[in-house]
Design a protein around this motif. Structure first.
Motif, mmCIF file in Angstrom:
data_model
loop_
_atom_site.group_PDB
_atom_site.id
_atom_site.type_symbol
_atom_site.label_atom_id
_atom_site.label_comp_id
_atom_site.label_asym_id
_atom_site.label_seq_id
_atom_site.Cartn_x
_atom_site.Cartn_y
_atom_site.Cartn_z
ATOM 1 N N GLN A 178 -2.960 -5.373 -5.782
ATOM 2 C CA GLN A 178 -3.849 -4.362 -5.440
ATOM 3 C C GLN A 178 -3.267 -2.838 -5.898
ATOM 4 O OE1 GLN A 178 -2.629 -2.800 -0.228
ATOM 5 N NE2 GLN A 178 -2.176 -5.230 -1.682
ATOM 6 N N CYS A 227 -4.868 -3.966 7.364
ATOM 7 C CA CYS A 227 -4.065 -3.721 6.027
ATOM 8 C C CYS A 227 -2.851 -3.896 5.832
ATOM 9 C CB CYS A 227 -4.741 -2.895 5.611
ATOM 10 S SG CYS A 227 -6.551 -2.470 5.567
ATOM 11 N N ALA A 282 -5.525 2.942 4.106
ATOM 12 C CA ALA A 282 -5.724 1.522 3.091
ATOM 13 C C ALA A 282 -7.052 1.696 2.689
ATOM 14 C CB ALA A 282 -5.180 1.095 3.326
ATOM 15 N N VAL A 306 -1.726 2.624 8.476
ATOM 16 C CA VAL A 306 -2.234 1.670 8.157
ATOM 17 C C VAL A 306 -2.594 0.858 9.531
ATOM 18 C CG1 VAL A 306 -1.558 -0.074 6.556
ATOM 19 C CG2 VAL A 306 -0.775 2.020 5.993
ATOM 20 N N PHE A 331 0.610 -0.979 0.069
ATOM 21 C CA PHE A 331 -0.267 0.415 -0.064
ATOM 22 C C PHE A 331 1.477 1.129 0.213
ATOM 23 C CE2 PHE A 331 -2.219 3.761 2.587
ATOM 24 C CZ PHE A 331 -3.114 3.584 1.396
ATOM 25 N N HIS A 386 -3.744 1.087 -5.358
ATOM 26 C CA HIS A 386 -4.271 2.657 -5.641
ATOM 27 C C HIS A 386 -5.920 3.110 -5.825
ATOM 28 C CE1 HIS A 386 -1.156 3.584 -2.108
ATOM 29 N NE2 HIS A 386 -0.740 3.115 -2.956
#
Length: 632
Positions: A485, A466, A443, A462, A421, A487
């Protein structure tokens, strides 16, 4: 109610059928063979009272006693045998869908029950000068212009009329427009239909009194589709969406487009399932294809990908442990865990003692104690402590618990690139100073009072769940590709299964459509739940939750208390979640700022009812002491 006889029928071999002479049946009861009302007719019903699927089985006495074989002039090569046909069979004479037919499988010939009794000669208003004879035909109908195999024919004038047009009703009384009769307009026109809402070229039925105008194809739509190819229950034609289902926008379960509430629709009341009239018509003759089944699974070359949805909260903690082991950085602890941690960085006020989670085998004596233990929630990952990972650390006076893994094995720092992330910088392990100080995860956007990783450069936080999500997964709702994954700022964290904190049952995430009879309500906000949206539902206790009601509140541990002086008197305030469907409810009012909430965390005094929202709690200065509620 007099019973005169029983019958074994080939269409229902499971149970014998009983004839009811003086039948009292629901007003919508239809014959299994001819699909016409059984009201007022001697009718066979199933003798089984226990089988739910048999309760709505009805056969007219005349339909149940139809001969097994016949000879018919439309197919004089072979005898015809009465058969129950699967979907997508059509009558060779009228070209309509057929359920029961006199058939010759050798010649691929089907004759529906209606067409067996067709007269051999008729008159027609379009050709009044001669009688029309029922004959094979290789031309088109001179009324509707469809190509047909059989028609009523005048050889002298080369005039043909198909079976449907030969017996079409010039004047129609229809339940979809009970006020007035409808008149047939056989000439095709392009118009927007008041039944289906679609603009199409078709013959029509009109009401000259109130300008009601519908396609002929809609007017003759079957009242019931007994075996739809796209659903597992019969579908009933209704003339608007039922009032109880108008709270939400409804969508067709075939084309996924909106269904306007005042148009006709096919409906399954058992499942709250809706289909446009036109979409249902397409699938009467077209087989339904589940493209998710025939797609190739491109994830076969990635066997190590984790399959979502996870099976439960224990699987979620297993995922954290597994992913943590794969990430860069050294574990905080090496070797055996100590029995006592004198001053853990997350709880420096008291030592933590290592214990083992067990459940008593003597249920009669220890139910209350076991209930307390079932409620042990780790203050780090906010996941339950279970027998699958029994080792944990505890501060009993404070009600503070940590999985042994969370206490000793979580890395204090995730190096740059370790978190999918936020790979730009390293992340350090943190916890809020107070249990009532909630932190929003960058996240999933949900709040937590557990452990989180912090980017000190960007001030991005985070949470544990996550932070250890894999970069790539498999998902049962998208089987043909893996999911990576990325954004996406409008996304929501959606790990798929969880145990509702106040229930012993698992509450699975249900993708739409979720079939459910009638309307149902969220256990948290008490508002109606839409079965065409993502939702959580427990089949064992029949509890349902909005996706957004349950998910945000499952990463916060409630129950911690602080002592606060109000008018020089001490009050013990506990962290609680308050919710109400009515924003005027006093339970949703913050006594300090006056703000009303639908759902919010509050610090509440159980004795006097004083409560403050967690935002106001940040500014409270008169805190004498804070601790966790001890375990009983």
């Amino acid at each position: 109610m007099m019973m005169s006889s029983t019958l074994e029928h080939f269409s229902h071999p499971e149970h014998p059928l009983r004839l009811k002479e003086d039948v009292v049946i629901g007003e919508n009861a239809k014959c299994h063979v001819c699909n016409k009302s059984v009201i007022g007719y001697p009718t066979y019903t199933c003798t089984s009272l226990d089988d739910i699927d048999c309760r709505n089985l009805y056969l007219h006495k005349t339909c149940a006693e139809l001969p097994a074989t016949i000879n018919h002039h439309t197919h004089d090569e072979h005898p015809l045998t009465l058969l129950l046909r699967p979907v997508n069979y059509i009558c060779s004479v009228c070209d309509l869908d057929v359920r029961f037919a006199y058939a010759c499988d050798t010649c691929n010939f089907d004759l529906c029950i209606r067409c067996v009794e067709l007269p051999t000669k008729v008159t027609h208003h379009k050709h009044e000068s001669h009688l029309l004879a029922f004959l094979p035909c290789s031309d088109c109908c001179d009324v509707c212009y469809r190509n047909v195999r059989f028609a009523y024919v005048c050889d002298n004038c080369e005039f043909n009329v198909c079976v449907s047009c030969a017996f079409e009703q010039r004047v129609l009384r229809h339940d979809g427009h009970e006020k007035h009769i409808l008149t047939l307009m056989p000439r095709e026109a392009l118009f927007k239909c008041d039944a289906c809402g679609e603009e199409a070229k078709d013959s029509s039925y009109v009401c000259t009194t109130c300008d009601f105008w519908i396609h002929k194809s809609c007017a003759i739509s079957p009242l019931i589709i007994p075996d739809p190819t796209h659903h597992h229950h019969p579908l009933e034609l209704v003339y608007s969406i039922p009032d109880m289902h108008r709270y939400f926008i409804r969508r067709c379960n075939i084309c996924k487009q909106t269904i306007q509430k005042y148009y006709w629709v096919y409906y399954c009341h058992k499942c709250t399932y809706f289909v446009h009239v036109k979409c249902a018509g397409l699938y009467l003759k077209t087989p339904y294809v589940d493209y998710d089944i025939i797609r190739t699974d491109d994830t076969g070359d990635e066997p190590d990908l984790i399959q979502f949805p996870l099976s439960g909260e224990e699987s979620l903690f297993d995922l954290i442990v597994t992913q943590c082991g794969k990430l860069q950085g050294e574990f905080q602890g090496e070797g055996d865990d100590p029995h006592i941690i004198e001053a853990h960085w997350s709880h420096k006020s008291h030592p933590l003692e290592q214990l083992q989670f067990t459940l008593s085998l003597n249920d009669d004596d220890n139910d209350a104690a076991d209930d307390d233990k079932k409620g042990l929630i780790c203050d780090g990952c906010i996941q339950p402590i279970t027998v699958s990972h029994p080792s944990y650390y505890a501060c009993i006076p404070c009600g503070f618990f940590l999985h042994s893994f969370c206490a000793t094995k979580l890395p204090k720092e995730l190096s740059t690139g370790a978190s999918p992330f936020h790979p730009e910088h390293s992340l350090v392990l943190r916890k809020s100073d107070s249990f009532c100080s909630l932190v929003a995860c960058g996240a999933c956007r949900y709040s937590t009072n557990g452990f989180f990783y912090l980017c000190e450069t960007c001030d991005i936080k985070v949470d544990i769940r996550c932070a250890f999500l894999p970069n790539k997964i498999k998902h049962e709702l998208h089987k043909h590709h893996s999911l990576v994954q990325r954004h996406f700022y409008k996304s929501e964290c959606s790990l798929s299964r969880m145990n509702q904190r106040y229930d012993n049952h698992q509450v699975p995430l249900r993708p739409p459509p979720f079939f459910y009879e009638g309307v149902f309500y969220c256990e948290i906000c008490e508002k109606q739940v839409n079965n065409q949206w993502w939702l959580y539902h427990c089949g064992k206790c029949d509890h349902s939750f909005h996706f957004n009601c349950l998910r945000p509140y499952e990463n916060v541990k409630v129950g911690g208390t602080i002592e606060y002086n109000i008018s020089n008197r001490p009050h013990k305030l506990a962290l609680v979640l308050k919710g109400s469907a009515d924003k005027d409810s006093p339970h949703s009012l913050c006594c300090r700022c006056g703000t009303v909430y639908t759902f919010e965390y509050f610090l509440e005094c159980d004795g006097c009812g004083f409560r403050v929202c967690v935002e106001c709690a940040k500014d409270m200065d008169s805190v004498d002491h804070q601790h966790r509620t001890p375990v009983k």
